[in-house]
Design a protein around this motif. Structure first.
Motif, PDB file in Angstrom:
ATOM      1  N   PRO A  44      10.868  -2.465  -5.338  1.00 18.82           N
ATOM      2  CA  PRO A  44      10.131  -2.880  -4.110  1.00 18.82           C
ATOM      3  C   PRO A  44       9.293  -2.148  -3.294  1.00 18.82           C
ATOM      4  O   PRO A  44       8.514  -2.963  -2.612  1.00 18.82           O
ATOM      5  CB  PRO A  44      11.537  -2.549  -3.226  1.00 18.82           C
ATOM      6  N   ARG A  45       8.857  -0.905  -3.883  1.00 16.08           N
ATOM      7  CA  ARG A  45       7.843  -0.036  -3.302  1.00 16.08           C
ATOM      8  C   ARG A  45       6.541  -0.371  -3.726  1.00 16.08           C
ATOM      9  O   ARG A  45       5.449  -0.578  -3.128  1.00 16.08           O
ATOM     10  CB  ARG A  45       8.042   1.324  -3.619  1.00 16.08           C
ATOM     11  N   LEU A  46       6.521  -1.191  -5.279  1.00 17.42           N
ATOM     12  CA  LEU A  46       5.544  -1.433  -5.459  1.00 17.42           C
ATOM     13  C   LEU A  46       4.677  -2.703  -4.835  1.00 17.42           C
ATOM     14  O   LEU A  46       3.377  -2.724  -4.595  1.00 17.42           O
ATOM     15  CB  LEU A  46       5.351  -2.084  -7.107  1.00 17.42           C
ATOM     16  N   SER A  47       5.427  -3.565  -3.989  1.00 20.54           N
ATOM     17  CA  SER A  47       4.929  -4.599  -3.446  1.00 20.54           C
ATOM     18  C   SER A  47       4.271  -4.176  -1.909  1.00 20.54           C
ATOM     19  O   SER A  47       3.397  -4.877  -1.557  1.00 20.54           O
ATOM     20  CB  SER A  47       5.936  -5.523  -2.866  1.00 20.54           C
ATOM     21  N   THR A  48       4.407  -2.933  -1.621  1.00 22.59           N
ATOM     22  CA  THR A  48       3.773  -2.305  -0.537  1.00 22.59           C
ATOM     23  C   THR A  48       2.122  -1.847  -0.806  1.00 22.59           C
ATOM     24  O   THR A  48       1.580  -1.500   0.178  1.00 22.59           O
ATOM     25  CB  THR A  48       4.410  -1.179   0.061  1.00 22.59           C
ATOM     26  N   THR A  63      -2.910  -2.884  -7.705  1.00 24.80           N
ATOM     27  CA  THR A  63      -2.495  -3.853  -8.512  1.00 24.80           C
ATOM     28  C   THR A  63      -3.488  -4.316  -9.691  1.00 24.80           C
ATOM     29  O   THR A  63      -3.182  -4.277 -10.859  1.00 24.80           O
ATOM     30  CB  THR A  63      -1.801  -5.022  -7.845  1.00 24.80           C
TER      31      THR A  63
END
Length: 238
Positions: free
Chosen positions: A209-213, A219
Motif C-alpha cells: 500500500p505504501r508503494l502507491s504513495t 516507479t
C-alpha cells in the motif's frame, strides 16, 4: 537534524567506532574533518555506557531522503546551512536547465537506439556501452545520493538505463557484445542493489500500500532497473 529509530544506507559504513554514549561532539567534529554527511548511533544492550558510531560518506540530503525505520539506532545528519540561510533551491535556476539539457540528450539517444542497426553503430563506433558503465560505477556518476538530491538526475539515469536496454537488443553480434560487457562489469548486480535499497525497509519489503504513495519517477526508475537486468539476460543468451 536527528532522526530517532532511523538509519540510512545501513549496508554502507565508511568508518565505525565504539565510544562513550552521549559524546556526540566528537562525532560531529569527525564529520567536519572527514567530510562525512552524518553518522548513526547504535545503542548497546550490555549497559556499559558505550555505543557504536557508524559514519556515512553520503551527502546530508541523501541521508535524509533515504532514511529507513531502524529501531535501536538514531541518525544524525550534519547541518549543511547556517541558521537563517535559504535551504531550498531557487526556481528556474541554471542548474535545473543544465540537467534538463543533459536529460534531453540522453532521451534523443534512447529514441535513436531503438533501431537495432543504430544501436549496433552506437556500440561499435562510439562505445556507448562503455560510457554507460562509467556513469553507473563512478563515484561521480549516478550515485544514489545525486538521485535523492535532485529529481532531474533520476530522470536522466532512467533514460540512460533505457539506452542500455536498447544496446542489448542491437543487431548481431553487437547486442550480445554489449550484454556480455554489462555482465562482466556487474551492471545487473548494481541494478539489483539499487532496487533492494529502494524496496526494503528495516530488513523487510516495504508494504505494497505504501508503494502507491511514491512519485511516478520512483516507479519508472524501478521499472528501468529491473528491465535492464532482464534485457541483459536475454541479450547474453541470444
Amino acid at each position: 537534524q536527528v532522526y530517532k529509530s532511523f538509519d540510512a544506507f545501513p549496508d554502507e559504513v565508511e568508518a565505525e567506532y565504539e565510544m562513550e554514549s552521549g559524546n556526540l561532539l566528537i562525532c560531529y567534529e569527525r564529520c567536519a574533518r572527514q567530510g562525512y554527511g552524518g553518522f548513526v548511533i547504535e545503542d548497546t544492550e550490555d549497559q556499559t555506557g558505550y555505543c557504536k558510531a557508524m559514519f556515512k560518506k553520503h551527502l546530508p540530503d541523501a541521508l535524509v531522503g533515504m532514511r529507513r525505520d531502524h529501531p535501536g539506532r538514531t541518525l544524525y545528519v550534519r547541518p549543511t546551512q547556517a541558521s537563517g540561510q535559504q535551504t531550498t533551491p531557487p526556481d528556474g535556476d541554471e542548474h535545473i536547465e543544465a540537467w534538463s539539457a543533459w536529460t534531453n540528450g540522453v532521451q534523443v539517444l534512447d529514441v535513436a537506439t531503438t533501431d537495432r542497426n543504430n544501436a549496433a553503430a552506437a556500440i561499435g563506433t562510439y562505445g556507448i556501452h562503455e560510457a554507460i558503465i562509467l556513469h553507473v560505477d563512478s563515484s561521480i556518476g549516478f550515485t544514489d545520493a545525486w538521485m535523492v538530491v535532485t529529481s532531474e538526475a533520476t530522470r536522466a539515469f532512467t533514460s540512460m538505463l533505457q539506452v542500455a536496454q536498447n544496446l542489448t537488443r542491437a543487431a548481431a553480434p553487437r547486442g550480445h557484445e554489449a550484454s556480455k560487457f554489462f555482465m562482466e562489469k556487474k551492471l545487473h548486480i548494481n541494478c539489483w542493489n539499487r532496487v533492494r535499497r529502494r524496496l526494503m525497509e528495516n530488513g523487510a519489503p516495504i508494504p505494497v500500500p505504501r508503494l502507491s504513495t511514491f512519485p511516478p519517477d520512483f516507479t519508472m526508475l524501478i521499472s528501468a532497473l529491473v528491465g535492464t537486468v532482464c534485457a541483459m539476460r536475454e541479450g547474453a543468451t541470444e
